[in-house]
Scaffold this active site. Structure first.
Site: not given
Lengths: 580, 568
Positions: B337, B379
């Site tokens: 992440h 991301c």
């Protein structure tokens, strides 16, 4: 001179013979035995214990041993480099439920366990221990590098060497357990690679990860120890024992039937023995406690049976010799099957003489109590148990609350050793020798207080809790029937794990459950919140105060135009107010 | 001897020289069972062996080549087998040994301290790297043990086409230019180099193909930084890349795999020991022979940076080190992440793009890579490579700054997503790649268009020297060694003087006089009477009693009994 001449001749002969190839001049100095024991457990599960034993008649400790045949070189080098006397490493997933499954041949605690006896010649044991565990972590893909002084202990009375040892000075022993360690395929892969036949032939073809980890208990271990070379026991051989124990839940997966077959458990069958093995056996436990023998049926029918006193009880095993071609007669592969003729009542099982459980009690996040309950179910005999507890430093034990009670009375231990913990340095170590009276339950309890950790000392998932390694019970459990001392080399591997001294009792080492204790966990986002809040407070209070302090205030005459003033004065005059 | 540049023969059951590493500290002549012939980064290997003084006994190691001939004294003194009956290829073409001085100054190579438990060369690694025909010859220990000495020595020689020496200038930009730029001495050597081959043009073609990438070994660092079950997909991402690089030939010893959590044996996994990349459960990316080097709590920013920069503690095992050199192509894959400019590790710490860029620069300065491919699936992944400034780095990311990287394949059986979109399509692409395929980096850039990925994959090639079109996928994802097999055999006789007969000779006197015994497992009496801890020294009771008696006697002698009343 007359003496020297034959010697020279002898040497010359040896050299000449060596020219043709050393194996012809010299018999093989190492041998491999492989063995699988299948035991239907009282609860309906099936345990399978693989043992692979490599014996090497060589002085491993001496530098310069470089010709390795069956013995894995990685481990051989390890022994000579770190002067290891004995090494025991186990990696386990799950918990052996002694109460329901009976005594195991060799139990291991959940997670990783490592204990090593070093030679007397090692100067800095702690340094060797640290390096050794680091290297083992690389070999077995396990996080053994987390073994440091905070989880290592030196037991004074437990964990006596399993192999030959002249004098046991416990300063050369190190013991550590990592209860959090996960065991999975990556640990099995290097373990299998140590086997001379790898997973290509022999019993090891059954070792497929997707089956072995779909079990209630999985334990793999490596044991290295020196053993007697022959009956006189004047020289040493090295023994590497690789054991793997799994417990399959045959009862649930078999729709309530306790029948099992090799194929159903391992999704494979045995096709051959390992070509390098000198012995390759499969044993199936067909002894029934006090019941008629016709209650179960093994197919194919065994060629022979083996009877012995194993773990204090008389057992009968069906024996399949994989090196004997007759075993595979009829079909290419051996798919052992066991069928029950009549359903056995699960309730009427025999509870083992010794079993234990452990729990943590108390409420809140400040205090708690560790309790270990030891059961002696023997109807008339008392026996001693050596209890070893290792508690991490962040649980601060209140030693004055240590209570050992049997049948409501205090039970005074005949030996007690306590080493207090030091914060961030070493754990608590508590060893007690307790006599368990016949048919009794003994409770050992001690209270503790939870310490606060520094915020960097918390694991990434602190709310999962912190593990406390299991208690270790070493006991001499009385035999049900008298045992005759058997020849080590000839008896099956599963019966020669612990050296036996007398015939009236047998040695077991049991482990309790590991405990999971919650520590007070801070809100890790708190620093950010604090920073945000203080910044806001500072900005609002200090900012306005600063503003007030640094500004100078003075009145300013309103400047109006003459026309406005004239108009205003007119109005004021009308109102009767003095003009501005 | 055709095109053999370097061949090293080691004798030993389980001693191998592999790549640029030598497994044993010094290969002992006593270990005569099998030969492994390989040639890689000749200079490095030779330097190391020379430093260890491995050339003092005959038949330790044999180097020979057909191009550069050894100075005569080296050939005769060090490498010539003393045994006349040993029929070797003519000694005229032995490798040029670097002088010890050269070795000292040589590159940023570091030889890890032999830690005694050097990991044995794994069978899988051999299988993974050598062609299948070779594998059958070197099938790990069992075969070796089965074919032990009495079957005679098992010999196969691999002819290895010439590899560039790092400093010779052949490596970059073709052959002729490299030669011309050198001093006259080396030019003549180069000429000799050329003329020793049957047909220069044929050779040149092969050489060009071989030197196009300029690397001699491949390494991969694959990192999953996410913990907890709901991040199953990140573990699956990493494992799918692991599977691909392993399938394409990078051995486990050259892969540093970091998984922050255990998904395969997680209690929530309904099928233990498996991690699937697709709902139909066709592909178990976990496999049956995975080796995870850093797992769970070990996956930290600190450990990751230590692996990259090589600053690991001295006792760290080989499997936890990135032992790359300046001829290594390194693949770094990360997933987890992230946000704009950072990637979270284990939900408790972060690595920023600046730190990562600095780590790469340190790697470059320490000559720990030749070329690097960086792939990140997170991301805002493109933010992680925008600060890179070290040369020869190509970077790919799953999404641009401001974009999320999306997951794929929700699985109802396990309740979470199985993979991320970008890696899913990368895996699909890599499954089509085989060791000889000519797919290049441009194909990889096209793997996941926005219509499939939802995010926009990005790439950065401005730091990279070569045109991505000329960079094969297998330059980073595979470890394709140009090895040729011959059936020519050389029979060598074992050196008797150092064959390990010391066992035989000192066997008798080794025996101990008194028999050994097993320790009692629970010596109750011994435990109870165990000596208490030694206290600090205290004078014995008798001594103290005597002292008091003396004092009293002196007292009475001096004052007599009549003064007793003054005392009490």
């Amino acid at each position: 001179m007359a003496m020297a001449a034959p010697l020279v001749l002898h040497l010359l002969l040896a050299l000449l013979l060596g020219l043709g190839g050393q194996s012809r001049a010299e018999p093989e100095r190492d041998s491999l035995r492989e063995e699988l024991v299948l035991t239907p457990l009282p609860s309906g599960d099936v345990s399978a214990t693989f043992q692979f034993r490599t014996r090497w008649d060589s002085e491993l400790q001496r530098e310069g041993v470089s010709h390795y045949r069956l013995f894995p070189k990685v481990l051989g080098q390890l022994i000579s480099k770190y002067s290891v006397q004995e090494l025991h490493l186990s990696l386990t997933q799950g918990f052996w439920r002694t109460r329901f499954w009976g005594q195991p041949f060799l139990q291991a605690p959940a997670g990783a366990e490592l204990w090593v006896w070093f030679q007397n010649s090692v100067a800095d044991v702690d340094k060797s221990w640290k390096e050794l565990s680091n290297i083992l972590s690389g070999i077995f893909c396990a996080s053994l590098n987390f073994i440091d002084s905070t989880n290592t202990v030196t037991p004074t009375a437990s964990f006596k060497p399993l192999g030959l040892a002249n004098g046991t000075n416990h300063h050369f022993l190190r013991y550590a357990v990592l209860p959090r360690e996960v065991v999975c395929t990556e640990n099995l892969t290097p373990w299998k690679k140590l086997l001379p036949c790898s997973s290509k032939a022999g019993l090891s073809v059954l070792l497929k990860a997707e089956r072995l980890f779909h079990t209630s208990y999985h334990s793999q271990a490596v044991h290295i120890r020196p053993v007697c070379r022959d009956a006189h026991c004047v020289s040493v051989s090295w023994e590497l024992r690789q054991t793997l124990t799994v417990v399959f839940d045959a009862y649930t997966t078999g729709q309530g039937k306790k029948d099992w077959s090799l194929f159903r458990m391992f999704s494979r069958t045995i096709t051959e023995a390992c070509p390098l093995a000198s012995q390759s056996y499969v044993y199936v436990d067909i002894s029934r406690n006090g019941q008629e023998n016709e209650s179960l049926e093994v197919s194919p029918p065994p060629t022979s049976t083996y009877q012995a006193v194993i773990l204090g009880d008389r057992k009968t095993y069906a024996v399949y010799d994989l090196l004997n071609l007759a075993t595979f007669s009829g079909s290419r592969s051996l798919n052992l099957q066991l069928k029950w003729r009549q359903l056995q009542d699960i309730g009427s099982q025999l509870v083992p003489f010794l079993h234990a459980q452990r729990y943590v009690s108390g409420y809140g996040l400040q205090k708690g109590e560790l309790s270990t309950v030891l059961h002696n179910t023997h109807p008339y005999r008392a026996f001693p148990v050596l209890l070893l507890e290792t508690v991490p430093w962040y649980l601060r034990l209140y030693v004055h609350t240590l209570a050992i009670t049997t049948k409501g009375k205090e039970n005074k231990p005949s030996y007690i050793h306590y080493q207090p913990a030091q914060d961030r340095l070493r754990p608590h170590l508590l060893e007690m020798l307790i006599q368990l009276p016949a048919n009794s339950v003994t409770k050992v309890s001690i209270q503790f207080e939870r310490a606060l950790l520094k915020w960097t000392e918390y694991t990434p998932d602190p709310n999962h809790g912190f593990y406390v390694s299991p208690s270790v019970l070493s006991a001499l459990v009385p035999n049900l029937v008298g045992a005759k001392p058997a020849n080590w080399e000839e008896s099956p591997l599963f019966s020669t794990m612990f050296p036996t001294s007398d015939s009236s009792s047998y040695f077991v080492r049991l482990y309790t459950e590991p405990l999971l204790v919650n520590l007070p966990t801070p809100d890790f986002s708190m620093p950010y919140n604090v920073i945000c809040l203080t910044c806001t407070v500072v900005a609002v209070c200090y900012g306005s105060f600063y503003n007030l302090l640094t500004r100078t205030f003075h009145l300013e005459e309103p400047k109006r135009s003459r026309l406005v003033r004239w108009l205003a004065n007119i109005i004021r005059r009308i109102r009767g107010v003095p003009p501005v | 001897m055709g095109r053999v540049d370097l061949a090293v023969i080691f004798y030993g059951t389980s001693t191998y020289a592999w790549g640029t590493r030598v497994q044993d500290r010094c290969v002992k002549a006593a270990e005569v069972t099998q030969d492994i012939v390989l040639g890689l980064s000749a200079r490095t290997l030779a330097c190391h062996l020379l430093r260890l003084g491995c050339f003092t006994t005959p038949l330790h190691a044999l180097f020979w080549c057909s191009q550069d001939c050894l100075p005569d004294e080296v050939a005769s003194q060090r490498l010539q087998p003393k045994d006349a009956s040993c029929s070797l290829p003519p000694p005229g073409c032995l490798l040029e040994l670097p002088s010890p001085m050269e070795c000292i100054g040589h590159g940023g190579e570091q030889w890890p301290e032999s830690d005694g438990a050097e990991e044995e060369e794994k069978e899988a690694e051999l299988i993974g790297v050598w062609p299948a025909s070779v594998c059958s010859e070197f099938k790990g220990r069992p075969l070796m043990a089965a074919g032990s000495p009495d079957q005679g020595h098992h010999r196969t020689i691999l002819k290895v086409p010439p590899f560039p020496r790092p400093d010779s200038g052949y490596a970059q930009g073709g052959l002729t230019t490299g030669c011309a730029s050198k001093s006259p001495g080396s030019l003549s050597r180069c000429l000799a180099y050329l003329t020793s081959f049957p047909s220069p043009s044929v050779w040149q073609d092969q050489a060009e193909q071989l030197f196009k990438s300029g690397h001699t070994n491949n390494w991969a660092v694959l990192v999953c930084t996410s913990r907890f079950w709901f991040n199953y997909r990140h573990v699956a991402n990493t494992l799918s890349v692991y599977r691909s690089v392993k399938r394409l030939g990078i051995p486990d010893s050259h892969i540093v795999l970091m998984l922050a959590d255990d998904m395969a044996c997680n209690p929530r996994n309904p099928k233990p020991a498996t991690v699937f990349s697709h709902k139909n459960m066709e592909l178990n990316v976990y496999g049956d022979d995975v080796e995870v080097d850093y797992r769970s709590y070990e996956v930290t920013v600190e450990n990751f940076l230590r692996v990259l920069t090589g600053r690991v503690p001295p006792s760290a095992p080989r499997s936890k080190r990135l032992l790359s050199d300046d001829r290594s192509n390194v693949l770094i894959y990360m997933t987890g992440h992230g946000g704009n400019g950072f990637l979270k590790f284990q939900d408790s710490e972060e690595i920023t793009n600046v730190e990562l860029a600095d780590a790469f620069e340190q790697m470059w300065q320490k000559r720990r890579y030749h070329e690097m491919l960086f792939i990140i699936d997170t991301c805002q992944g493109a933010s992680m490579y925008e600060r890179f400034y070290s040369p020869n780095v190509m970077a790919l990311a799953s999404s641009q700054v401001g974009e999320d990287s999306l997951s794929h394949q929700p699985d109802l059986a396990i309740g979470v997503h199985l993979m991320d979109r970008y890696t899913f399509y990368v895996l699909e692409f890599l499954e089509e790649i085989h060791p000889a395929s000519q797919a290049n980096m441009n194909d990889l850039f096209q793997v996941c268009p926005k219509s499939l990925c939802v995010s926009t994959p990005g790439h950065r090639t401005d730091l990279f020297q070569r045109n991505p079109q000329n960079v094969l996928i297998t330059d980073f994802f595979g470890s394709v060694r140009k090895v040729e097999l011959t059936t020519e055999t050389v029979s060598l006789k074992p050196d008797l003087s150092s064959m390990g007969y010391s066992h035989l000779k000192c066997h008798e006197d080794e025996e101990l006089a008194e028999p050994l015994s097993y320790a009692a497992q629970l010596p109750v009496a011994q435990i109870i009477h165990q000596k208490p801890k030694p206290k600090e020294w205290h004078p014995p009771g008798g001594f103290i009693l005597g002292l008091w008696a003396l004092i009293l006697m002196v007292f009475f002698k001096t004052y007599g009994i009549k003064h007793m009343k003054y005392v009490f």
